[in-house]
Scaffold this motif. Structure first.
Motif, PDB file in Angstrom:
ATOM      1  N   GLN A  10       0.850  -1.197   0.000  1.00 40.53           N
ATOM      2  CA  GLN A  10       0.000   0.000   0.000  1.00 40.53           C
ATOM      3  C   GLN A  10       0.883   1.245   0.000  1.00 40.53           C
ATOM      4  O   GLN A  10       1.974   1.243   0.578  1.00 40.53           O
ATOM      5  CB  GLN A  10      -0.914  -0.007   1.227  1.00 40.53           C
ATOM      6  N   SER A  25       0.353   3.697   1.622  1.00 36.20           N
ATOM      7  CA  SER A  25       0.407   4.181   3.009  1.00 36.20           C
ATOM      8  C   SER A  25       1.773   3.910   3.632  1.00 36.20           C
ATOM      9  O   SER A  25       2.137   4.525   4.639  1.00 36.20           O
ATOM     10  CB  SER A  25      -0.663   3.497   3.867  1.00 36.20           C
ATOM     11  N   ARG A  60       0.323  -7.350  -4.335  1.00 35.75           N
ATOM     12  CA  ARG A  60      -0.311  -8.302  -3.419  1.00 35.75           C
ATOM     13  C   ARG A  60      -0.431  -9.655  -4.101  1.00 35.75           C
ATOM     14  O   ARG A  60      -0.621  -9.725  -5.315  1.00 35.75           O
ATOM     15  CB  ARG A  60      -1.702  -7.804  -3.002  1.00 35.75           C
ATOM     16  N   GLN A  70      -1.747   2.894  -6.778  1.00 31.30           N
ATOM     17  CA  GLN A  70      -2.520   3.566  -5.736  1.00 31.30           C
ATOM     18  C   GLN A  70      -2.058   5.009  -5.576  1.00 31.30           C
ATOM     19  O   GLN A  70      -0.964   5.367  -6.015  1.00 31.30           O
ATOM     20  CB  GLN A  70      -2.273   2.882  -4.385  1.00 31.30           C
ATOM     21  N   GLU A  75      -1.982   7.992  -2.243  1.00 30.70           N
ATOM     22  CA  GLU A  75      -2.176   8.199  -0.824  1.00 30.70           C
ATOM     23  C   GLU A  75      -2.059   9.685  -0.560  1.00 30.70           C
ATOM     24  O   GLU A  75      -1.147  10.332  -1.093  1.00 30.70           O
ATOM     25  CB  GLU A  75      -1.051   7.458  -0.078  1.00 30.70           C
ATOM     26  N   PHE A 110      -9.596   0.833   9.359  1.00 29.63           N
ATOM     27  CA  PHE A 110      -8.189   0.773   8.949  1.00 29.63           C
ATOM     28  C   PHE A 110      -7.390   1.116  10.202  1.00 29.63           C
ATOM     29  O   PHE A 110      -7.655   2.161  10.821  1.00 29.63           O
ATOM     30  CB  PHE A 110      -7.886   1.788   7.839  1.00 29.63           C
ATOM     31  N   PHE A 124      -4.700   2.435  10.898  1.00 29.09           N
ATOM     32  CA  PHE A 124      -3.868   3.648  10.993  1.00 29.09           C
ATOM     33  C   PHE A 124      -4.678   4.936  10.990  1.00 29.09           C
ATOM     34  O   PHE A 124      -4.115   6.033  10.949  1.00 29.09           O
ATOM     35  CB  PHE A 124      -2.820   3.665   9.868  1.00 29.09           C
ATOM     36  N   VAL A 125      -6.000   4.827  11.020  1.00 33.27           N
ATOM     37  CA  VAL A 125      -6.841   6.023  11.147  1.00 33.27           C
ATOM     38  C   VAL A 125      -7.904   5.797  12.222  1.00 33.27           C
ATOM     39  O   VAL A 125      -8.326   4.672  12.472  1.00 33.27           O
ATOM     40  CB  VAL A 125      -7.524   6.401   9.802  1.00 33.27           C
ATOM     41  N   GLY A 140     -10.355   4.553   1.054  1.00 33.76           N
ATOM     42  CA  GLY A 140     -10.324   4.491   2.509  1.00 33.76           C
ATOM     43  C   GLY A 140      -9.755   5.801   3.017  1.00 33.76           C
ATOM     44  O   GLY A 140      -8.941   6.438   2.348  1.00 33.76           O
ATOM     45  N   CYS A 141     -10.192   6.236   4.202  1.00 29.93           N
ATOM     46  CA  CYS A 141      -9.675   7.489   4.728  1.00 29.93           C
ATOM     47  C   CYS A 141      -9.972   7.597   6.215  1.00 29.93           C
ATOM     48  O   CYS A 141     -10.630   6.739   6.791  1.00 29.93           O
ATOM     49  CB  CYS A 141     -10.290   8.673   3.979  1.00 29.93           C
ATOM     50  N   GLY A 142      -9.495   8.655   6.805  1.00 26.31           N
ATOM     51  CA  GLY A 142      -9.786   8.878   8.213  1.00 26.31           C
ATOM     52  C   GLY A 142      -8.808   9.871   8.814  1.00 26.31           C
ATOM     53  O   GLY A 142      -7.971  10.447   8.110  1.00 26.31           O
ATOM     54  N   ALA A 199      -5.720  11.155   6.389  1.00 24.76           N
ATOM     55  CA  ALA A 199      -5.082  10.398   5.308  1.00 24.76           C
ATOM     56  C   ALA A 199      -6.181   9.774   4.473  1.00 24.76           C
ATOM     57  O   ALA A 199      -7.277   9.504   4.962  1.00 24.76           O
ATOM     58  CB  ALA A 199      -4.180   9.312   5.883  1.00 24.76           C
ATOM     59  N   PHE A 200      -5.874   9.560   3.216  1.00 18.08           N
ATOM     60  CA  PHE A 200      -6.831   8.847   2.359  1.00 18.08           C
ATOM     61  C   PHE A 200      -6.048   8.116   1.287  1.00 18.08           C
ATOM     62  O   PHE A 200      -4.913   8.481   0.958  1.00 18.08           O
ATOM     63  CB  PHE A 200      -7.848   9.805   1.725  1.00 18.08           C
ATOM     64  N   GLY A 201      -6.646   7.055   0.783  1.00 21.31           N
ATOM     65  CA  GLY A 201      -5.936   6.307  -0.245  1.00 21.31           C
ATOM     66  C   GLY A 201      -6.921   5.625  -1.171  1.00 21.31           C
ATOM     67  O   GLY A 201      -7.995   5.204  -0.741  1.00 21.31           O
TER      68      GLY A 201
HETATM   69  N1  DAH Z   1      -3.934   1.629   2.342  1.00 18.39           N
HETATM   70  C1  DAH Z   1      -5.330   1.243   2.276  1.00 18.39           C
HETATM   71  C2  DAH Z   1      -5.456   0.017   1.349  1.00 18.39           C
HETATM   72  O1  DAH Z   1      -4.580  -0.233   0.564  1.00 18.39           O
HETATM   73  C3  DAH Z   1      -6.177   2.366   1.786  1.00 18.39           C
HETATM   74  C4  DAH Z   1      -6.302   3.435   2.806  1.00 18.39           C
HETATM   75  C5  DAH Z   1      -7.306   3.372   3.743  1.00 18.39           C
HETATM   76  C6  DAH Z   1      -5.442   4.505   2.837  1.00 18.39           C
HETATM   77  C7  DAH Z   1      -7.470   4.324   4.708  1.00 18.39           C
HETATM   78  C8  DAH Z   1      -5.587   5.505   3.821  1.00 18.39           C
HETATM   79  C9  DAH Z   1      -6.612   5.401   4.747  1.00 18.39           C
HETATM   80  O2  DAH Z   1      -4.787   6.558   3.902  1.00 18.39           O
HETATM   81  O3  DAH Z   1      -6.763   6.390   5.686  1.00 18.39           O
HETATM   82  O4  DAH Z   1      -6.434  -0.658   1.421  1.00 18.39           O
END
Ligand code: DAH
Length: 337
Positions: free
Chosen positions: A166, A168, A192, A206, A208, A246, A248-249, A280-282, A303-305
């Motif tokens: 990721q 991230s 993956r 991806q 981020e 997730f 990390f958020v 995904g985010c938070g 963060a969001f991705g």
């Molecule tokens: N890294 C996550 C994934 O690959 C996606 C993601 C989710 C990124 C939440 C973020 C986050 O920054 O806050 O599934």
């Protein structure tokens, strides 16, 4: 029959040839694998020794003569064709082909994102192909015992290194090395161990986003996502944020896009369509900030991705993810900038 008698006829035919295509066809019909002269030579084998000697000899001579004649004619035709091409009138005022430069669809969405977020004051980064277990998991509040690790079937290398699963995985590096306040966007390929099918590949793209400042709240996150999506799609798309986990958020959310069959179906007022999971985010988890020696009492962030591969599929209506890596010219030619 005396092969010598055939000679003038064949010469006349050769003299009448006007194109390479004709010449090749004629050569094949005469001295090719199933050509007339070839067949005649084959038949010589069944004749008496006497006949074999005389007919065989003159047929071989005829073949050599014909080959030489054809070679001479070929040279003549090639020279003629070259001359015609040189003399062809070229109209310099005709516009070039109207379509633009072709570019890989992933590259197009990447440049679009870079364009949008740099205008919003983000710096742009690229995630590494190979990263550490620590950056990819531990620093993101996913210790070795955490079940969230199982969600990303990881390619493990030696020395506790992994292929980044990721983007991230750049968070810790950015938090440690970049001055605050921070606005960063990371692009990268992630890997993956998937079973490949129309919607899964072992490598995909991806992005981020990571923002750290004082007093960051969900309103900032939502505003940023709204702006980016609106710029990306060219209209304000209808989307919803719902709780999502997730590590990390905190709180963590998932963003679903309302996807209609046309652009106007995807806007806020439209009823036709369906929800597509998109990102995904938070708000950055305090543990993630602490891990980078940032005081969560002082700073907060979001963060969001999301998958750029996914975005390209949605934007262009591409139904099979494998097309991105197949290098099929017919596929690639459809995307121009
Ligand atoms: N890294 C996550 C994934 O690959 C996606 C993601 C989710 C990124 C939440 C973020 C986050 O920054 O806050 O599934």
């Amino acid at each position: 029959m005396n092969p010598e008698q055939l000679k003038p006829q064949i010469h006349a035919w050769i003299a009448a040839l006007t194109s390479l295509k004709q010449l090749i066809e004629y050569r094949n019909s005469l001295v090719g694998k199933k050509g007339t002269l070839t067949e005649m030579l084959k038949n010589v084998a069944s004749l008496s020794p006497e006949e074999k000697k005389t007919l065989g000899k003159s047929l071989n001579e005829l073949r050599a003569d014909v080959e030489a004649e054809l070679a001479k004619k070929e040279k003549e035709i090639r020279e003629q064709e070259l001359k015609t091409a040189e003399n062809r009138f070229i109209d310099m005022t005709v516009p070039a082909k109207s379509h633009g430069r072709t570019q890989h669809p992933i590259k197009i969405v990447q440049s679009d994102i870079i364009d949008i977020v740099t205008r919003m004051g983000f710096s742009v980064w690229r995630s590494p192909t190979v990263t550490t277990e620590f950056d990819n998991f531990d620093a993101l509040n996913i210790p070795s015992w955490h079940p969230a690790r199982d969600m990303q079937d990881t390619f493990w290398l030696t020395d506790r290194r992994v292929l980044a699963t990721q983007t991230s995985c750049m968070q810790n590096h950015l938090l440690r090395t970049q001055p605050k306040p921070l606005r960063a966007m990371v692009l990268g390929s992630v890997y993956r161990n998937e079973k490949i099918d129309a919607t899964h590949d072992i490598a995909f793209e991806q992005v981020e986003g990571l923002v750290v400042d004082k007093n960051i709240n969900i309103g900032h996150l939502k505003g940023t996502i709204t702006t980016i999506l609106t710029e990306l799609f060219g209209y304000e798309p209808r989307f919803r944020m719902r709780p999502g986990y997730f590590p990390f958020v905190e709180p963590g959310m998932e963003v679903d896009l309302w996807w209609g069959s046309s652009a106007s179906d995807g806007t806020a007022s439209s009823g036709k369509g369906r929800w597509l999971e998109f990102m995904g985010c938070g708000l950055v988890h305090p543990n993630v900030l602490r891990q980078a020696d940032i005081d969560p009492e002082e700073y907060s962030g979001f963060a969001f991705g999301f998958g750029l591969t996914r975005l390209a599929m949605i934007r262009y209506g591409i139904s099979d993810i494998r097309l991105f890596h197949e290098n099929k010219i017919e596929f690639l030619e459809q995307f121009t900038v």
